[in-house]
Every structure is written in structure tokens, then in C-alpha cells.
Design a protein around this motif. Sequence first.
Motif, PDB file in Angstrom:
ATOM      1  N   TYR A   3       0.658  -1.081   0.226  1.00  0.00           N
ATOM      2  CA  TYR A   3      -0.241   0.003  -0.193  1.00  0.00           C
ATOM      3  C   TYR A   3       0.629   1.425   0.181  1.00  0.00           C
ATOM      4  CZ  TYR A   3      -4.168  -2.433   0.575  1.00  0.00           C
ATOM      5  OH  TYR A   3      -5.438  -3.418   0.715  1.00  0.00           O
ATOM      6  N   VAL A   4       0.280   2.164  -0.734  1.00  0.00           N
ATOM      7  CA  VAL A   4       1.484   3.518  -0.824  1.00  0.00           C
ATOM      8  C   VAL A   4       0.357   5.128   0.001  1.00  0.00           C
ATOM      9  CG1 VAL A   4       3.016   2.861  -2.560  1.00  0.00           C
ATOM     10  CG2 VAL A   4       0.234   3.737  -3.185  1.00  0.00           C
ATOM     11  N   SER A  16      -4.074   8.292  12.144  1.00  0.00           N
ATOM     12  CA  SER A  16      -4.813   7.002  12.564  1.00  0.00           C
ATOM     13  C   SER A  16      -4.041   5.580  12.034  1.00  0.00           C
ATOM     14  CB  SER A  16      -5.977   6.940  11.635  1.00  0.00           C
ATOM     15  OG  SER A  16      -6.786   7.789  12.412  1.00  0.00           O
ATOM     16  N   CYS A  17      -3.974   5.897  11.058  1.00  0.00           N
ATOM     17  CA  CYS A  17      -3.440   4.176  10.530  1.00  0.00           C
ATOM     18  C   CYS A  17      -2.104   4.179  10.637  1.00  0.00           C
ATOM     19  CB  CYS A  17      -2.693   5.224   8.443  1.00  0.00           C
ATOM     20  SG  CYS A  17      -1.230   6.367   9.033  1.00  0.00           S
ATOM     21  N   MET A  18      -1.493   4.279  11.400  1.00  0.00           N
ATOM     22  CA  MET A  18      -0.166   3.790  12.361  1.00  0.00           C
ATOM     23  C   MET A  18      -0.317   3.052  13.517  1.00  0.00           C
ATOM     24  SD  MET A  18       2.511   7.571  12.960  1.00  0.00           S
ATOM     25  CE  MET A  18       3.775   6.405  12.731  1.00  0.00           C
ATOM     26  N   ASP A  19      -2.046   3.684  14.005  1.00  0.00           N
ATOM     27  CA  ASP A  19      -2.430   2.565  14.810  1.00  0.00           C
ATOM     28  C   ASP A  19      -2.922   1.317  14.406  1.00  0.00           C
ATOM     29  OD1 ASP A  19      -1.492   4.403  16.339  1.00  0.00           O
ATOM     30  OD2 ASP A  19      -3.776   5.750  16.677  1.00  0.00           O
ATOM     31  N   GLU A  20      -3.519   0.794  13.265  1.00  0.00           N
ATOM     32  CA  GLU A  20      -3.945   0.018  12.382  1.00  0.00           C
ATOM     33  C   GLU A  20      -3.089  -1.202  11.612  1.00  0.00           C
ATOM     34  OE1 GLU A  20      -6.644  -0.696  13.033  1.00  0.00           O
ATOM     35  OE2 GLU A  20      -7.111   1.190  13.681  1.00  0.00           O
ATOM     36  N   CYS A  21      -2.086  -0.418  11.511  1.00  0.00           N
ATOM     37  CA  CYS A  21      -0.712  -1.549  11.227  1.00  0.00           C
ATOM     38  C   CYS A  21       0.010  -1.937  11.819  1.00  0.00           C
ATOM     39  CB  CYS A  21       0.142  -0.954  10.604  1.00  0.00           C
ATOM     40  SG  CYS A  21       1.624  -1.917   9.712  1.00  0.00           S
ATOM     41  N   PRO A  22      -0.394  -4.087  12.299  1.00  0.00           N
ATOM     42  CA  PRO A  22       0.467  -5.080  12.758  1.00  0.00           C
ATOM     43  C   PRO A  22       1.424  -5.349  12.054  1.00  0.00           C
ATOM     44  CG  PRO A  22      -0.186  -6.006  11.021  1.00  0.00           C
ATOM     45  CD  PRO A  22      -0.645  -4.116  10.606  1.00  0.00           C
ATOM     46  N   CYS A  46      -4.709  -0.048   7.551  1.00  0.00           N
ATOM     47  CA  CYS A  46      -4.985   1.019   7.293  1.00  0.00           C
ATOM     48  C   CYS A  46      -5.686   2.133   6.313  1.00  0.00           C
ATOM     49  CB  CYS A  46      -3.044   1.137   6.941  1.00  0.00           C
ATOM     50  SG  CYS A  46      -2.555   1.256   5.391  1.00  0.00           S
ATOM     51  N   GLU A  47      -6.133   1.133   5.640  1.00  0.00           N
ATOM     52  CA  GLU A  47      -6.551   2.171   4.323  1.00  0.00           C
ATOM     53  C   GLU A  47      -7.941   2.755   4.467  1.00  0.00           C
ATOM     54  OE1 GLU A  47      -8.007  -0.224   0.810  1.00  0.00           O
ATOM     55  OE2 GLU A  47      -8.080   1.405  -0.525  1.00  0.00           O
ATOM     56  N   PRO A  48      -8.859   1.970   5.026  1.00  0.00           N
ATOM     57  CA  PRO A  48     -10.239   2.143   5.678  1.00  0.00           C
ATOM     58  C   PRO A  48      -9.585   3.790   7.044  1.00  0.00           C
ATOM     59  CG  PRO A  48     -10.252   0.814   6.484  1.00  0.00           C
ATOM     60  CD  PRO A  48      -9.155   0.808   5.794  1.00  0.00           C
ATOM     61  N   ALA A  49      -9.080   3.449   7.595  1.00  0.00           N
ATOM     62  CA  ALA A  49      -8.400   4.528   9.415  1.00  0.00           C
ATOM     63  C   ALA A  49      -8.178   6.036   8.498  1.00  0.00           C
ATOM     64  CB  ALA A  49      -7.287   3.897   9.683  1.00  0.00           C
ATOM     65  N   THR A  56      -3.999   3.855  -0.670  1.00  0.00           N
ATOM     66  CA  THR A  56      -4.502   2.748  -1.686  1.00  0.00           C
ATOM     67  C   THR A  56      -3.387   1.533  -1.978  1.00  0.00           C
ATOM     68  OG1 THR A  56      -3.642   3.878  -3.387  1.00  0.00           O
ATOM     69  CG2 THR A  56      -5.956   4.591  -2.764  1.00  0.00           C
ATOM     70  N   GLN A  57      -3.542   0.691  -2.299  1.00  0.00           N
ATOM     71  CA  GLN A  57      -2.964  -0.138  -3.110  1.00  0.00           C
ATOM     72  C   GLN A  57      -2.202   0.048  -3.821  1.00  0.00           C
ATOM     73  OE1 GLN A  57      -4.914  -4.040  -3.618  1.00  0.00           O
ATOM     74  NE2 GLN A  57      -3.264  -4.746  -2.744  1.00  0.00           N
ATOM     75  N   ASP A  58      -0.632   0.234  -4.372  1.00  0.00           N
ATOM     76  CA  ASP A  58       0.585   1.011  -5.560  1.00  0.00           C
ATOM     77  C   ASP A  58      -0.391   0.886  -7.144  1.00  0.00           C
ATOM     78  OD1 ASP A  58       0.617  -1.868  -5.413  1.00  0.00           O
ATOM     79  OD2 ASP A  58       2.986  -1.303  -5.097  1.00  0.00           O
ATOM     80  N   ARG A  59      -1.493  -0.109  -7.299  1.00  0.00           N
ATOM     81  CA  ARG A  59      -1.789  -0.391  -8.464  1.00  0.00           C
ATOM     82  C   ARG A  59      -2.795   0.108  -8.587  1.00  0.00           C
ATOM     83  NH1 ARG A  59      -1.247  -6.299  -6.305  1.00  0.00           N
ATOM     84  NH2 ARG A  59      -3.423  -6.924  -5.226  1.00  0.00           N
ATOM     85  N   ALA A  60      -3.829   1.138  -7.065  1.00  0.00           N
ATOM     86  CA  ALA A  60      -4.576   1.393  -7.569  1.00  0.00           C
ATOM     87  C   ALA A  60      -4.391   2.970  -6.716  1.00  0.00           C
ATOM     88  CB  ALA A  60      -5.733   0.125  -6.504  1.00  0.00           C
TER      89      ALA A  60
END
Length: 113
Positions: A3-4, A16-22, A46-49, A56-60
Motif C-alpha cells: 500500500y502507498v 490514525s493509519c499508524m495505529d492500525e498497522c500490525p 490502514c486504508e479505511p483508517a 491505496t494499494q500501489d496499483r490502485a
Amino acid sequence: MPYVIAEACIDVMDRSCMDECPVDCIYEGARKLYINPLECIDCGACEPACPVEAITQDRAVEDGQDAFVDDNARFFALPLPGRAEAIGSPGGAAAVGPVAADTELVAGYDARG
Ligand code: F3S
Ligand code: F3S
């Protein structure tokens, strides 16, 4: 494929993304955050956060945002302004903490443009 984080994060940095990344692979620059493509396990948590939909994914990535795919990788692969060595893959953002620098693309980015 990792993802990027794209333009919308610049000067927003909601984090908020940081809190979600395992695997703690989202690193903080001065104006934006960056996902380490070698550490991201593509889980998508992370995406919905993100309230501004910067992730997004890098290809999207959205039209006009292609430069941010390589730019996420560049943050880790090349020495940032003011630093002698590249960040590389330290295995977690918590140990690194906020990095007071950005890639050239982001550092000079005119968010109004
Ligand atoms: Fe940026 Fe969104 Fe994360 S604004 S810091 S990508 S939650
Ligand atoms: Fe983390 Fe998002 Fe990748 S949660 S593992 S940066 S898809």
C-alpha cells in the motif's frame, strides 16, 4: 504489492493509519507519512483508517498520483535531505520515531497546486 500514501496526507498527517498497522511499517516524515514497501504485508488495515483517503494499494492510486508510488519507496531507499544514510528497513517505525525530513517531492510540494 504494498500500500502507498499519496498527496492527501501532506500537511494533514492524521496518523490514525499508524495505529492500525500490525507490522508498524508506516513512518512519519515532516509533512507526510510513508509506507515502507519492503515491510508492508499488504494487509490493508490502514486504508479505511485514513479520514482523507490518502492510502491505496500501489496499483490502485488515483489519477495523477503515480509519482507517490515510487516516492514512498524513495523515502527509505535514498538518504533524505540532511541525513547521511538511507533509513532502509529498520523493522518498525516506533524505534525510528518521527523523521524531520521528507523526500524532495514532498518537501517542495505546493499543496495548493
Ligand atoms: Fe496521513 Fe491518513 Fe495516515 S492523513 S497519517 S495517511 S491516516
Ligand atoms: Fe500496514 Fe497498511 Fe501495509 S496496515 S502492513 S501499511 S497495508
